[in-house]
Design an enzyme around this catalytic site. Structure first.
Site, PDB file in Angstrom:
ATOM      1  N   CYS A  76       0.841  -1.203   0.000  1.00 52.81           N
ATOM      2  CA  CYS A  76       0.000   0.000   0.000  1.00 52.81           C
ATOM      3  C   CYS A  76       0.874   1.249   0.000  1.00 52.81           C
ATOM      4  O   CYS A  76       1.567   1.527   0.978  1.00 52.81           O
ATOM      5  CB  CYS A  76      -0.921  -0.052   1.228  1.00 52.81           C
ATOM      6  SG  CYS A  76      -1.601   1.523   1.774  1.00 52.81           S
ATOM      7  N   CYS A  79       0.238   3.860   2.708  1.00 49.54           N
ATOM      8  CA  CYS A  79       0.697   3.349   4.010  1.00 49.54           C
ATOM      9  C   CYS A  79       2.191   3.605   4.168  1.00 49.54           C
ATOM     10  O   CYS A  79       2.655   4.068   5.220  1.00 49.54           O
ATOM     11  CB  CYS A  79       0.446   1.842   4.124  1.00 49.54           C
ATOM     12  SG  CYS A  79      -1.289   1.372   4.037  1.00 49.54           S
TER      13      CYS A  79
END
Ligand code: ZN
Length: 154
Positions: A76, A79
């Site tokens: 991600c 993230c």
């Protein structure tokens, strides 16, 4: 009530990030310097603690200060972008707040239990219960404001 009883009741319980032992840190002692009575590991080292399906419940239930959890995954992008800010937030907010990270790819059971549908999702726990959550990456100033507001009553 005696002064000693006051100090005891004001002690904070903190789970050791390594062996998960519940440690009581007296209110008049700096928690950032405290070490686990069982294994000697510093209770706080200025970094988020990696939690797994094996350790998550103990960390949450044995830590009686607000706990923030970053549900993330290695694939991600947002993230990974937020990770340095989350590290800095841990350095700034410990020992008033414990910051955890849960890799949802490695721990799909936790992601399923908490119904994590988008990442990153930040959740705040108090008294073992989830109090609030927010999805989406945040820059450091916004992250600090959100955590401070979300943990004010935890
Ligand atoms: Zn320990």
């Amino acid at each position: 009530m005696t002064a000693a009883a006051d100090a005891t009741s004001a002690a904070r319980q903190i789970a050791c990030p390594k062996c998960l032992a519940a440690n009581r840190v007296p209110a008049d002692r700096p928690a950032e310097k405290a070490r686990c009575g069982a294994c000697g590991t510093p209770l706080f080292d200025g970094h988020p603690v990696e939690a797994t399906e094996a350790t998550f419940d103990a960390l949450i239930s044995r830590t009686h200060i607000p706990v923030v959890v970053d549900f993330w995954a290695p694939w991600c992008g947002p993230c990974r972008m937020m990770a340095p800010a989350y590290e800095q937030a841990a350095a700034q907010l410990e020992p008033q707040v414990r910051l955890l990270k849960v890799d949802t790819q490695a721990n799909p059971g936790l992601a399923a239990r908490y119904g994590i549908r988008s990442i990153p999702t930040l959740a705040v726990f108090g008294g073992g219960q989830e109090l609030t959550r927010q999805s989406g990456a945040m820059p450091l100033p916004q992250l600090l404001r959100w955590i401070e507001a979300a943990t004010a009553y935890a």
